[in-house]
Design a protein around this motif. Structure first.
Motif, PDB file in Angstrom:
ATOM      1  N   ASP A   1      63.920  59.873 -18.895  1.00 30.90           N
ATOM      2  CA  ASP A   1      64.229  59.377 -17.545  1.00 30.90           C
ATOM      3  C   ASP A   1      63.013  58.804 -16.810  1.00 30.90           C
ATOM      4  O   ASP A   1      62.091  59.662 -16.058  1.00 30.90           O
ATOM      5  CB  ASP A   1      64.971  60.871 -16.785  1.00 30.90           C
ATOM      6  CG  ASP A   1      65.426  60.232 -15.188  1.00 30.90           C
ATOM      7  OD1 ASP A   1      65.298  59.132 -15.132  1.00 30.90           O
ATOM      8  OD2 ASP A   1      66.171  61.053 -14.684  1.00 30.90           O
ATOM      9  N   LEU A   2      62.803  57.684 -16.724  1.00 28.05           N
ATOM     10  CA  LEU A   2      61.679  57.088 -16.140  1.00 28.05           C
ATOM     11  C   LEU A   2      61.705  57.144 -14.433  1.00 28.05           C
ATOM     12  O   LEU A   2      60.709  57.072 -14.024  1.00 28.05           O
ATOM     13  CB  LEU A   2      61.512  55.570 -16.438  1.00 28.05           C
ATOM     14  CG  LEU A   2      61.404  55.336 -17.776  1.00 28.05           C
ATOM     15  CD1 LEU A   2      61.152  53.894 -18.012  1.00 28.05           C
ATOM     16  CD2 LEU A   2      60.163  56.105 -18.270  1.00 28.05           C
ATOM     17  N   ASN A   3      62.921  57.723 -14.166  1.00 27.74           N
ATOM     18  CA  ASN A   3      62.907  57.720 -12.615  1.00 27.74           C
ATOM     19  C   ASN A   3      62.216  59.173 -12.084  1.00 27.74           C
ATOM     20  O   ASN A   3      61.996  59.195 -10.908  1.00 27.74           O
ATOM     21  CB  ASN A   3      64.419  57.866 -12.169  1.00 27.74           C
ATOM     22  CG  ASN A   3      65.004  56.303 -12.161  1.00 27.74           C
ATOM     23  OD1 ASN A   3      64.877  55.370 -11.433  1.00 27.74           O
ATOM     24  ND2 ASN A   3      65.942  56.233 -13.392  1.00 27.74           N
ATOM     25  N   ILE A   4      62.065  60.004 -12.910  1.00 28.07           N
ATOM     26  CA  ILE A   4      61.240  61.106 -12.638  1.00 28.07           C
ATOM     27  C   ILE A   4      59.557  60.333 -12.374  1.00 28.07           C
ATOM     28  O   ILE A   4      59.050  60.685 -11.370  1.00 28.07           O
ATOM     29  CB  ILE A   4      60.946  62.228 -13.932  1.00 28.07           C
ATOM     30  CG1 ILE A   4      62.409  62.890 -14.099  1.00 28.07           C
ATOM     31  CG2 ILE A   4      59.960  63.393 -13.498  1.00 28.07           C
ATOM     32  CD1 ILE A   4      62.383  63.795 -15.179  1.00 28.07           C
ATOM     33  N   ILE A   5      59.211  59.507 -13.060  1.00 32.68           N
ATOM     34  CA  ILE A   5      57.843  58.984 -12.875  1.00 32.68           C
ATOM     35  C   ILE A   5      57.970  58.097 -11.563  1.00 32.68           C
ATOM     36  O   ILE A   5      57.044  58.252 -10.778  1.00 32.68           O
ATOM     37  CB  ILE A   5      57.616  58.077 -14.209  1.00 32.68           C
ATOM     38  CG1 ILE A   5      57.580  58.903 -15.437  1.00 32.68           C
ATOM     39  CG2 ILE A   5      56.129  57.286 -13.950  1.00 32.68           C
ATOM     40  CD1 ILE A   5      57.220  58.043 -16.710  1.00 32.68           C
ATOM     41  N   GLU A   6      58.992  57.328 -11.539  1.00 29.44           N
ATOM     42  CA  GLU A   6      59.154  56.579 -10.231  1.00 29.44           C
ATOM     43  C   GLU A   6      59.139  57.327  -8.881  1.00 29.44           C
ATOM     44  O   GLU A   6      58.466  57.026  -8.267  1.00 29.44           O
ATOM     45  CB  GLU A   6      60.473  55.745 -10.430  1.00 29.44           C
ATOM     46  CG  GLU A   6      60.702  54.571  -9.297  1.00 29.44           C
ATOM     47  CD  GLU A   6      61.204  55.318  -8.021  1.00 29.44           C
ATOM     48  OE1 GLU A   6      60.601  54.789  -6.868  1.00 29.44           O
ATOM     49  OE2 GLU A   6      62.030  56.223  -8.002  1.00 29.44           O
ATOM     50  N   LYS A   7      59.862  58.633  -8.806  1.00 29.67           N
ATOM     51  CA  LYS A   7      59.744  59.406  -7.749  1.00 29.67           C
ATOM     52  C   LYS A   7      58.554  60.019  -7.393  1.00 29.67           C
ATOM     53  O   LYS A   7      58.091  60.005  -6.248  1.00 29.67           O
ATOM     54  CB  LYS A   7      60.908  60.505  -8.166  1.00 29.67           C
ATOM     55  CG  LYS A   7      62.195  60.219  -7.769  1.00 29.67           C
ATOM     56  CD  LYS A   7      63.143  61.397  -8.035  1.00 29.67           C
ATOM     57  CE  LYS A   7      63.260  62.503  -7.169  1.00 29.67           C
ATOM     58  NZ  LYS A   7      63.941  63.499  -7.413  1.00 29.67           N
ATOM     59  N   GLY A   8      57.674  60.310  -8.524  1.00 25.91           N
ATOM     60  CA  GLY A   8      56.109  60.644  -8.370  1.00 25.91           C
ATOM     61  C   GLY A   8      55.426  59.697  -7.880  1.00 25.91           C
ATOM     62  O   GLY A   8      54.838  60.108  -6.955  1.00 25.91           O
ATOM     63  N   ILE A   9      55.470  58.371  -8.449  1.00 23.79           N
ATOM     64  CA  ILE A   9      54.437  57.490  -7.968  1.00 23.79           C
ATOM     65  C   ILE A   9      54.994  56.921  -6.365  1.00 23.79           C
ATOM     66  O   ILE A   9      53.985  56.385  -5.973  1.00 23.79           O
ATOM     67  CB  ILE A   9      54.056  56.300  -8.976  1.00 23.79           C
ATOM     68  CG1 ILE A   9      55.628  55.547  -9.192  1.00 23.79           C
ATOM     69  CG2 ILE A   9      53.681  56.991 -10.136  1.00 23.79           C
ATOM     70  CD1 ILE A   9      55.292  54.498 -10.010  1.00 23.79           C
ATOM     71  N   TRP A  10      56.076  56.925  -6.275  1.00 23.01           N
ATOM     72  CA  TRP A  10      56.808  56.664  -4.797  1.00 23.01           C
ATOM     73  C   TRP A  10      56.202  57.786  -3.877  1.00 23.01           C
ATOM     74  O   TRP A  10      55.629  57.203  -2.815  1.00 23.01           O
ATOM     75  CB  TRP A  10      58.105  56.711  -4.922  1.00 23.01           C
ATOM     76  CG  TRP A  10      58.808  56.524  -3.361  1.00 23.01           C
ATOM     77  CD1 TRP A  10      59.071  55.167  -3.038  1.00 23.01           C
ATOM     78  CD2 TRP A  10      59.059  57.503  -2.452  1.00 23.01           C
ATOM     79  NE1 TRP A  10      59.868  55.487  -1.715  1.00 23.01           N
ATOM     80  CE2 TRP A  10      59.676  56.761  -1.541  1.00 23.01           C
ATOM     81  CE3 TRP A  10      59.189  58.900  -2.568  1.00 23.01           C
ATOM     82  CZ2 TRP A  10      60.084  57.474  -0.365  1.00 23.01           C
ATOM     83  CZ3 TRP A  10      59.411  59.702  -1.216  1.00 23.01           C
ATOM     84  CH2 TRP A  10      60.021  58.711  -0.174  1.00 23.01           C
ATOM     85  N   SER A  11      56.082  58.914  -4.416  1.00 18.39           N
ATOM     86  CA  SER A  11      55.453  60.094  -3.360  1.00 18.39           C
ATOM     87  C   SER A  11      54.176  59.694  -3.082  1.00 18.39           C
ATOM     88  O   SER A  11      53.612  59.871  -1.892  1.00 18.39           O
ATOM     89  CB  SER A  11      55.560  61.449  -4.016  1.00 18.39           C
ATOM     90  OG  SER A  11      57.045  61.592  -4.234  1.00 18.39           O
ATOM     91  N   LEU A  12      53.264  59.266  -4.166  1.00 18.08           N
ATOM     92  CA  LEU A  12      51.910  59.178  -3.912  1.00 18.08           C
ATOM     93  C   LEU A  12      51.521  57.947  -3.331  1.00 18.08           C
ATOM     94  O   LEU A  12      50.878  57.728  -2.384  1.00 18.08           O
ATOM     95  CB  LEU A  12      51.390  58.879  -5.378  1.00 18.08           C
ATOM     96  CG  LEU A  12      51.167  59.972  -6.632  1.00 18.08           C
ATOM     97  CD1 LEU A  12      51.028  59.537  -7.898  1.00 18.08           C
ATOM     98  CD2 LEU A  12      50.483  60.972  -6.036  1.00 18.08           C
ATOM     99  N   LYS A  13      52.552  56.681  -3.457  1.00 18.97           N
ATOM    100  CA  LYS A  13      52.263  55.574  -2.609  1.00 18.97           C
ATOM    101  C   LYS A  13      52.748  55.792  -0.903  1.00 18.97           C
ATOM    102  O   LYS A  13      52.014  55.405  -0.123  1.00 18.97           O
ATOM    103  CB  LYS A  13      53.195  54.481  -3.129  1.00 18.97           C
ATOM    104  CG  LYS A  13      53.014  53.050  -2.308  1.00 18.97           C
ATOM    105  CD  LYS A  13      51.431  52.649  -2.379  1.00 18.97           C
ATOM    106  CE  LYS A  13      51.237  51.399  -1.345  1.00 18.97           C
ATOM    107  NZ  LYS A  13      50.105  50.901  -1.588  1.00 18.97           N
TER     108      LYS A  13
END
Length: 557
Positions: free
Chosen positions: A483-495
């Motif tokens: 599930d690449l959306n776990i990564i997407e949520k993580g980097i969205w948070s960092l940005k």
């Protein structure tokens, strides 16, 4: 403290009474009542304290080659002695040099430390701790104390003075600033420990010096660190203006902003160049930072008291629906209909509500999506999901099928590659043997990877596959998740963290106080401290304790 190292120092200082004060990574500090060459009873005229002296001893480093160790020790000892003498000539407050034994790594200098009311040495760190503890006991706020403000301004002036003379300290911390009382009992800051100092006119080196001190204040005085740093920079600017160097000060401050960003973003792109990659910080951001960011958006002017969809959901409820309830609903629909899946019109409109609420608002997008016929939405989304679930998909042709599914969804009005990727990302609850869950093409996550300005995002499939999906897949492979959306949520948070920082709203992430969640002020460390620790092994990263429903971890298939 190693008795072996102390014995080694005493061997070079025979018949001299020594009191061990402290031991650091670089040197051992002694206090003695004996002057290196003046007879007993005769005191230096310029010294405030003529009854005791400081001896700084650099012990041998057994991990270095003996010849190299002698050279480094001698070089650093001579360098520090030269800086002390230079500061004396410039009339800048610092311990006065007495004697140097470079071969053995020994410096004798003036003892300027005094005692605070609690009997601790008068370092800036101890003094601020003393006042902060006192303010907690009597209910006063030391951050509003004019004495504290003036002292921090003077600290900034002291740092500014050495920078104006192109001296960079190299190890500015609140422990390396001693407070010395004048005849009126007013504390004056004095810089010590010039073992890592250098001569440099570079704006970069001076900005790094300020950043090190800023981080030290945040580490030891997290409650008032922001205020302390503002006062410090105020004093720094004042001393530059007094020297008619205001333009130079602005250059240092601009570079300081760049250094701050580099400090918080270090190691984010290591995966492109290094082996043994560790992306656990992204998982930590998805799990711990994401709910904090969403809660912060909830209380912003844009979202405060605003509801979405016909269900009248606030942003937190809408986010919970998108991340948990909708994927579970689609999973049940998929099972009941034997592998067939689609979206209803109200679900698609609600999904667009979520996309616009969390990202850039586009006023016409929802109207375009709403104008689609209900049956057409069911038909197009069903065909797109059929392509995504095709049994012919393998690792080699996955991107071809994903492209076809995205293009199919783009046949709907108002649906582009970004929203299309959002629709396909909802299948995270469904087991797919030969495919992976594609990531949502969000603005913030894309910008985190590529560092572009918002206006340069083209929102096309070439950009999605080449600049967004590829690095996502690399990270997913190392983390062994589909599930690449776990990564997407993580980097969205960092940005989003970066955006809050640039807008000067970082402190609001630490002071949320909503009725349905724990108070983030109870965290044992600041969010920025956690952000700066994401390059460390996961075991060393402290855990943010959040008890919200939105922090629930979904299963990784």
């Amino acid at each position: 403290m190693s008795s072996e190292i102390i014995a080694e120092g005493e061997k070079h200082l025979k018949n001299i009474p020594l009191e061990v004060i402290s031991q650091g990574a670089e040197a051992l500090i002694f206090r003695t009542s004996v002057h290196p060459y003046l007879p007993d009873g005769i005191s230096p005229a310029l010294f405030k304290n003529s009854s005791s002296y400081i001896i700084k001893y650099r012990p041998k480093k057994k991990y270095r080659h003996p010849i190299l160790d002698v050279q480094i020790t001698k070089s650093r000892t001579i360098s520090e002695a030269k800086f002390l003498q230079r500061l004396f000539q410039l009339n800048i407050r610092a311990p006065k040099l007495i004697s140097v034994d470079a071969a053995n790594g020994i410096i004798w200098m003036e003892d300027i430390a005094e005692k605070l009311p609690n009997e601790n040495p008068s370092s800036l760190k101890n003094w601020l701790w003393f006042l902060e503890q006192k303010s907690e006991q009597d209910g006063s706020g030391c951050s509003t104390d004019l004495v504290v403000e003036q002292l921090m301004i003077n600290v900034g002036k002291s740092v500014g003075e050495i920078h104006l003379n192109d001296i960079v300290h190299g190890d500015l911390t609140s422990s390396n600033i001693l407070l010395v009382a004048d005849d009126d009992g007013v504390w004056n800051p004095t810089l010590i420990d010039f073992g890592l100092s250098s001569v440099s006119a570079l704006v970069e080196d001076k900005a790094v010096d300020l950043y090190v001190l800023e981080r030290a204040l945040l580490s030891t005085h997290p409650v008032y660190s922001k205020l302390y740093n503002e006062w410090l920079l105020k004093g720094y600017e004042e001393i530059y203006k007094e020297g008619n160097k205001a333009k130079k000060c602005k250059e240092v401050f601009r570079r300081l902003e760049d250094v701050r960003l580099r400090g918080r973003k270090r190691n984010l792109f290591i995966y492109m160049t290094m082996e043994n990659k560790n992306y656990d910080f992204i998982l930590k951001a998805e799990q711990d930072l994401y709910p904090i960011i969403v809660r912060r958006l909830l209380i912003s002017k844009r979202h405060l008291n605003k509801t979405y969809s016909k269900d009248k959901l606030n942003l937190l409820e809408l986010d919970n629906w998108k991340n948990y309830k909708l994927p579970e609903l689609l999973y049940e629909r998929y099972k009941i209909n034997k592998g067939k899946l689609w979206l209803e019109k109200d679900e698609l409109v609600k999904l667009v509500d979520w996309k616009l609420a969390k990202g850039k608002f586009r006023p016409t997008l929802k109207k375009l999506v709403f104008s689609n016929d209900s049956q057409l939405i069911i038909k197009i989304t069903k065909e797109a999901f059929d392509i995504q679930f095709c049994e012919e998909i393998c690792q080699d042709n996955y991107e071809q099928f994903l492209k076809k599914a995205l293009e199919k969804l783009c046949e709907l009005r108002g649906i582009g590659p970004a929203t299309a990727s959002l629709i396909l990302s909802l299948t995270n609850e469904i087991e797919m043997k030969n495919s992976i869950v594609p990531p949502f093409f969000s603005d913030e996550s894309f910008l985190w990877f590529n560092g572009k300005t918002d206006s340069k995002i083209k929102y096309n499939l070439k950009e999605y596959f080449g600049l967004f999906l590829k690095p996502m897949e690399k990270i997913a492979a190392d983390l062994n998740i589909k599930d690449l959306n776990i990564i997407e949520k993580g980097i969205w948070s960092l940005k989003m963290y970066d955006i809050f920082y640039k807008n000067g709203e970082l402190e609001t992430l630490e002071t949320l106080d909503t009725s349905d969640t724990d108070d983030i002020r109870k965290m044992s460390f600041t969010i920025e401290d956690w952000m700066l620790s994401y390059s460390k092994p996961t075991s060393e990263i402290p855990e943010i304790k959040e008890n919200t429903d939105s922090n629930k971890r979904r299963k990784i298939k």
